[in-house]
Each structure stands twice: as C-alpha cells, then as structure tokens.
Design a protein around this motif. Structure first.
Motif, short mmCIF file in Angstrom:
data_model
loop_
_atom_site.label_atom_id
_atom_site.label_comp_id
_atom_site.label_asym_id
_atom_site.label_seq_id
_atom_site.Cartn_x
_atom_site.Cartn_y
_atom_site.Cartn_z
N MET A 130 -59.90 27.29 -13.95
CA MET A 130 -60.44 26.05 -13.40
C MET A 130 -60.85 25.09 -14.51
SD MET A 130 -62.87 27.38 -10.31
CE MET A 130 -62.35 28.75 -9.28
N ALA A 131 -61.49 25.63 -15.55
CA ALA A 131 -61.90 24.79 -16.67
C ALA A 131 -60.69 24.10 -17.29
CB ALA A 131 -62.64 25.63 -17.71
N GLY A 132 -59.61 24.84 -17.43
CA GLY A 132 -58.39 24.26 -17.98
C GLY A 132 -57.83 23.15 -17.11
N LEU A 133 -57.98 23.27 -15.79
CA LEU A 133 -57.47 22.25 -14.88
C LEU A 133 -58.11 20.89 -15.12
CD1 LEU A 133 -57.29 24.00 -11.38
CD2 LEU A 133 -55.40 23.47 -12.91
N ILE A 134 -59.40 20.91 -15.47
CA ILE A 134 -60.12 19.64 -15.61
C ILE A 134 -60.39 19.28 -17.06
CG2 ILE A 134 -61.19 19.85 -13.33
CD1 ILE A 134 -63.81 20.62 -14.82
N GLY A 135 -59.82 20.05 -18.00
CA GLY A 135 -59.96 19.70 -19.41
C GLY A 135 -61.25 20.17 -20.05
N TYR A 267 -65.22 18.30 -3.42
CA TYR A 267 -64.07 17.99 -2.58
C TYR A 267 -62.84 17.65 -3.42
CZ TYR A 267 -61.14 14.55 -0.08
OH TYR A 267 -60.09 13.81 0.42
N GLY A 268 -63.00 16.82 -4.44
CA GLY A 268 -61.83 16.26 -5.10
C GLY A 268 -61.31 16.99 -6.31
N GLY A 269 -62.08 17.94 -6.86
CA GLY A 269 -61.73 18.52 -8.15
C GLY A 269 -60.37 19.18 -8.23
N PHE A 270 -59.98 19.91 -7.19
CA PHE A 270 -58.73 20.65 -7.26
C PHE A 270 -57.50 19.76 -7.07
CE2 PHE A 270 -61.55 24.31 -6.65
CZ PHE A 270 -61.11 25.08 -7.72
N GLY A 297 -60.36 22.40 -1.78
CA GLY A 297 -59.06 22.09 -2.34
C GLY A 297 -58.12 23.25 -2.60
N LEU A 298 -58.61 24.49 -2.50
CA LEU A 298 -57.69 25.63 -2.63
C LEU A 298 -57.55 26.40 -1.33
CD1 LEU A 298 -58.44 27.12 -6.19
CD2 LEU A 298 -56.57 25.63 -5.47
N PHE A 299 -58.12 25.85 -0.25
CA PHE A 299 -57.89 26.38 1.11
C PHE A 299 -58.44 27.80 1.32
CE2 PHE A 299 -54.07 24.01 -0.41
CZ PHE A 299 -54.41 22.78 0.13
N ILE A 300 -59.38 28.21 0.46
CA ILE A 300 -60.00 29.52 0.58
C ILE A 300 -61.03 29.47 1.71
CG2 ILE A 300 -61.29 31.28 -0.74
CD1 ILE A 300 -58.44 30.67 -1.75
N PRO A 301 -61.34 30.58 2.38
CA PRO A 301 -62.33 30.55 3.47
C PRO A 301 -63.69 30.06 2.99
CG PRO A 301 -61.07 32.59 3.54
CD PRO A 301 -60.70 31.90 2.26
N TYR A 302 -64.48 29.58 3.94
CA TYR A 302 -65.83 29.11 3.63
C TYR A 302 -66.61 30.17 2.83
CZ TYR A 302 -65.21 25.31 6.98
OH TYR A 302 -64.75 24.20 7.64
N PRO A 357 -54.71 35.37 -3.27
CA PRO A 357 -53.74 34.35 -2.82
C PRO A 357 -53.10 33.59 -3.98
CG PRO A 357 -55.98 33.70 -2.27
CD PRO A 357 -56.04 35.12 -2.69
N LEU A 358 -53.83 33.36 -5.07
CA LEU A 358 -53.21 32.70 -6.22
C LEU A 358 -52.09 33.55 -6.80
CD1 LEU A 358 -56.29 31.16 -8.08
CD2 LEU A 358 -54.38 29.89 -7.08
N LYS A 359 -52.30 34.87 -6.83
CA LYS A 359 -51.28 35.76 -7.36
C LYS A 359 -50.10 35.91 -6.39
CE LYS A 359 -51.66 37.70 -10.81
NZ LYS A 359 -51.29 37.26 -12.18
N LEU A 360 -50.38 36.00 -5.10
CA LEU A 360 -49.33 36.26 -4.12
C LEU A 360 -48.54 35.00 -3.74
CD1 LEU A 360 -51.00 38.87 -1.73
CD2 LEU A 360 -49.59 39.27 -3.76
N HIS A 361 -49.20 33.84 -3.77
CA HIS A 361 -48.50 32.59 -3.45
C HIS A 361 -47.97 31.89 -4.71
CE1 HIS A 361 -49.35 32.45 0.82
NE2 HIS A 361 -50.65 32.56 0.63
N GLY A 362 -48.69 32.05 -5.82
CA GLY A 362 -48.36 31.28 -7.02
C GLY A 362 -48.99 29.90 -6.98
N VAL A 363 -49.32 29.37 -8.14
CA VAL A 363 -50.03 28.10 -8.21
C VAL A 363 -49.18 26.95 -7.66
CG1 VAL A 363 -51.05 26.41 -9.80
CG2 VAL A 363 -51.48 28.85 -10.12
N ALA A 364 -47.87 27.03 -7.82
CA ALA A 364 -47.01 25.94 -7.37
C ALA A 364 -47.17 25.64 -5.88
CB ALA A 364 -45.54 26.27 -7.68
N ALA A 365 -47.40 26.66 -5.08
CA ALA A 365 -47.57 26.47 -3.64
C ALA A 365 -48.82 25.64 -3.35
CB ALA A 365 -47.65 27.82 -2.93
N PHE A 366 -49.87 25.87 -4.11
CA PHE A 366 -51.11 25.10 -3.93
C PHE A 366 -50.90 23.66 -4.39
CE2 PHE A 366 -52.41 29.47 -3.96
CZ PHE A 366 -53.46 29.52 -3.05
N ARG A 367 -50.19 23.49 -5.50
CA ARG A 367 -49.93 22.14 -6.00
C ARG A 367 -49.15 21.33 -4.97
NH1 ARG A 367 -47.89 23.58 -10.33
NH2 ARG A 367 -49.68 23.21 -11.68
#
Length: 478
Positions: A130-135, A267-270, A297-302, A357-367
């Motif tokens: 996550m840190a890498g995503l936002i620099g 809300y907006g970070g991802f 933003g990653l559609f994980i449960p509450y 889910p990140l491992k089973l779907h891959g990041v591209a699916a979330f993007r």
C-alpha cells in the motif's frame, strides 16, 4: 470431566454437516444476488430474531440459518448487491470470506511477531505494498485496522505526540480542514484528548475542494494571534461529493509552517491503482500520514481499514507498550509488531482477508474494476446532464455523482421534492441511493464502488429516477 465440555469440539462428521449447510446457504445467496433487492424496509426490521433468545440448549444449523436469512440478511441495505449505490459501498469478495474463515479457524494471534511471525509478515507485506501505491517509503509504519475511524485515531494520536501538543497547549493548538472532512476525524480528535483544539474550516471552491490560499492566510493569522497551528487534514475523496483537495499545494503550506499533514484517503486512496486515478492523487506521497480503506477501494468486506505513517519511530513512540508477562516476545524485532503501532492488543488476523483475494485474483483485476467505477461515474454524470429536470452541480473526480431534480412547477419546493424522490427510490428497492446537503440544497448521491456494479445497474438507476420523478410531479401534494 464433564462431558458437556466436549460439545465445543464437533467431530469430523458434525463439522462437515454444518460447513456444507453454510456453504449451500452462501452459494444460494450469491446465485440469487443479481435478482435480490438492494434495499428492503421490513415492518419489524429484524425484531423476530429476539423471539429466539440465547438459551442453554442448541438449535440445528438449518433453524439458525433460517433466522439469519429472514431477520438479518433480508431487512435493510443489501450491502453485497451491485445496486448498493448509497454512502460509500463496502465490498464483499467471496475469497475474502474464505480468508476470514481460515483466519478464524486457525486463530493466529497476529498482534506480535513472536506469536505469529508469518501472519505479521503478511500484514506488513500488505502495508508495504500500500505504501508503494501512494509513494510512501517502504519503511513507513502501518496498521490494518477495523476501518477508517480507528485508522484516523492512530494517525492523529501520532501527530499529537510528534507535534508535542501537550494538555497545556491544546486550547491554542489549531487544526485546519474543511466542512466536508469525514466526521470520524472530529471524533478521533475528541477521543485523542484534542476536543478543545480550535478547528478552522477552510473555505472550499465551487467543486468543494479546500482553497490553499485561504488555508495559508488562516495559518498566518493564527500565528500572529499567538496560537499554535499544528495539523492540516486534507481529503482525497470526500464522502459527500468525492472531492480531492489540492494535495500538492497543501503539502507545500504544511512544510512551510512545519505542520503535520494528514490525508484522509479512506475512500479515494486505492484509486491510485487505476491509471486515470493515480494522477488525481498527486501529492498524497507528501503527507505525514494517510488513511485508506480496503473495504472501500479494494472491495474487501467491512472491517478493513489501513493507516500509513511515514515516520515509523513517531508511530511507535505513541503506541508501543511493555509488560512483564510479554517479556518472552521482546527479543523478536525482525518485523514491526501491529500491537506496537496501534491501540489494539488482541486483534483479528485481518491480513488474510486481503492477502487471499489479491493472490487469487491478481492486482490487475482490482485495477480494472476501479477503472470501471471511474468510467461509470463519468457515464452517470453525462447521462444525468442529458435528462430533463436533473441538475448536476459537481463534476465527479472519483466515483460519487451528486445531483438533484428541479421540478418544473414553481409551487413545488425543490428540497421537499428530492426528499420524496429519494424515499421513493429506496422504497422501490431495486437500487439504493443516499442523500446529503450542499449548503441549503438537498442533494441525491450515486456512489459507485461495488465490484458488482456495472453499466446495466447505472442504467436501471437512471430509469428508476426518471420514473419516480415523473410520478411525483403527476401526483404532487405539498
């Protein structure tokens, strides 16, 4: 030994019966989900659950599931539905549910590295990602929390100590934000003992973004008055309209005056994952702390928030602890322990619901899914602009579309009309929308963030809005 104690350990056959019943229930729910309403207002609102009190004797799994279905899953908002377009929708990925099942059954204590080194490594790996995503730097502090509220509390408590805001300073220690900042931030300030801090609500532009010039002027005036400015809170996706404050300009002001700079990107970070979203978040990497919620933003449960704090030492100084009974764990320092960076000691192994889910779907699916939500918001905004009677005062920066209907007859009060319109849409139940106020205007909101929301859902919502507006105009009673 009392044989009743062994009832808490079902055997293989008993486990299989219950597990299969639950899996059948889930599969049936997911199969029916596309045709289920997004909102159901039942008369008793789940009160029938109370007719089956907690008692000494067990009930069969089919009876328990029947109660769950009728009294819990059916009433209210169907948060798993793609038609959930209200508030900021939470996720509900199936693989996240399996991750929770694995975490609960294996029951790893993920609070300290000594207890569960693999679990802590997993959570820290996710936080570094996550840190890498936002620099942010790889060695930034982080914590997976129950949501944005606790994540904000961690960040603001750290900021308080890093800025040396002691009790004597609090009445003169000034906080700067906007009127559209999430209310959990005010709550976090109060819980952190900072409720007496003066809060300056900086004016916003026509798109409801903080005005940097007004911020700079307010800080200068407060310094001249002998006050102590210490904290700026910017938003990267407000709940009301999805606005992103000018993050780079605000960062420069924070640096100039040596203030702690916190960005609420729950809300907006991802959206930093999406190609068209990343540029809109430019400047977020300049913050001292950032909150971002995987259950948005990653559609994980509450129950899935995250906080990132650039300076790990500052976070640890606020949240670390020592106790004699924990002395065996003190030598394990390969990875930062979550319990040293958070108010929580006992905690759920939250990382597994995100990692799986990140491992089973891959990041591209979330993007791709996030990019779709941005596209759908632009589509909904463009369509509403073409529909007679609808007014769209704010161009969406992310995936919240704000609008209202202005009736043709002057005798119809616009606010009252839209209050009835939102109730009519909710009563219809096929989609769920929410509302807010912009100054004195009652506005409707379409928040597009469910991974199950696609263009047919938006088209349905637009059709329902037109139908209900027309019905209200034809049958209007003041």
């Amino acid at each position: 030994m009392n044989q009743l104690t062994y009832r808490l350990e079902p055997n293989d056959a008993e486990r299989l019966v219950v597990q299969q019943a639950i899996e059948n229930y889930i599969q049936s729910f997911l199969t029916q989900l596309p045709s289920l309403p997004a909102f159901v207002d039942t008369p008793d609102k789940g009160a029938g659950l109370l007719e089956s009190p907690i008692s000494e004797n067990p009930i069969p799994i089919d009876q328990a599931l029947a109660l769950l279905k009728k009294e819990v899953d059916e009433p209210g908002i169907n948060s798993a539905s793609g038609g959930h377009l209200g508030y900021i929708p939470g996720g509900g990925l199936y693989y996240s549910g399996l991750g929770d099942y694995l975490a609960a059954a294996t029951n790893k204590y993920a609070g300290i590295f000594f207890s569960a080194p693999g679990a802590v490594r997993m959570e820290n790996q996710l936080l570094r990602w996550m840190a890498g995503l936002i620099g942010f730097p790889e060695n930034a502090a982080g914590n997976l929390t129950s949501g944005g509220s606790i994540a904000s509390l961690i960040a603001l408590a750290t900021a308080r100590d890093a800025q040396n805001i002691t009790s004597r300073l609090i009445p003169d220690a000034v906080v700067y934000t906007t009127a559209h900042a999430h209310h959990c931030l005010d709550k976090a300030l109060r819980i952190a003992g900072l409720g007496e801090c003066p809060v300056r609500y900086i004016p916003m532009d026509e798109q409801y973004r903080m005005q940097p010039e007004a911020l700079s002027e307010a800080i200068t005036q407060d310094k001249a008055a002998g006050l102590t400015p210490w904290l700026i809170i910017a938003s990267a996706g407000t709940t009301d309209v999805g606005a992103i404050d000018p993050l780079q300009a605000i960062a420069a002001i924070a640096r100039e005056h040596s203030l702690w700079y916190h960005v609420d990107a729950a809300y907006g970070g991802f959206f930093a994952l999406a190609t068209s979203g990343k540029s809109r978040l430019a400047g977020i990497e300049l913050a001292d702390s950032v909150v971002m919620d995987p259950h948005k933003g990653l559609f994980i449960p509450y129950g899935s928030g995250a906080v990132l704090i650039k300076n790990q030492k500052q976070a640890a100084e606020t949240h670390h602890y020592q106790a004699h009974y924990m002395q065996d764990a003190l030598s394990a320092i390969e990875e930062a322990s979550p319990a040293d960076l958070s108010p929580e000691l006992s905690k759920h192994f939250r990382g597994l619901r995100l990692w799986l889910p990140l491992k089973l779907h891959g990041v591209a699916a979330f993007r791709e899914a996030l990019e779709e939500k941005l596209t759908l918001a632009r589509y909904a905004y463009a369509q509403l602009q073409q529909l007679p009677g609808f007014e769209t005062p704010v161009e969406p920066e992310l995936s919240v579309v704000i609008f209202r209907y202005v009736p043709q007859q002057e005798a119809m009060d616009t606010n009252a009309f839209n209050q009835k319109l939102i109730k009519a849409v909710q009563a219809d139940g096929r989609v769920f929308l929410s509302s807010t106020m912009l100054e004195d205007r009652f506005m409707l909101r379409m928040a597009i963030l469910s991974f199950r929301t696609h263009q047919p859902t938006i088209d349905l919502a637009l059709t329902i809005l037109q139908e209900k507006a027309k019905e209200l105009e034809l049958n209007w009673e003041a």
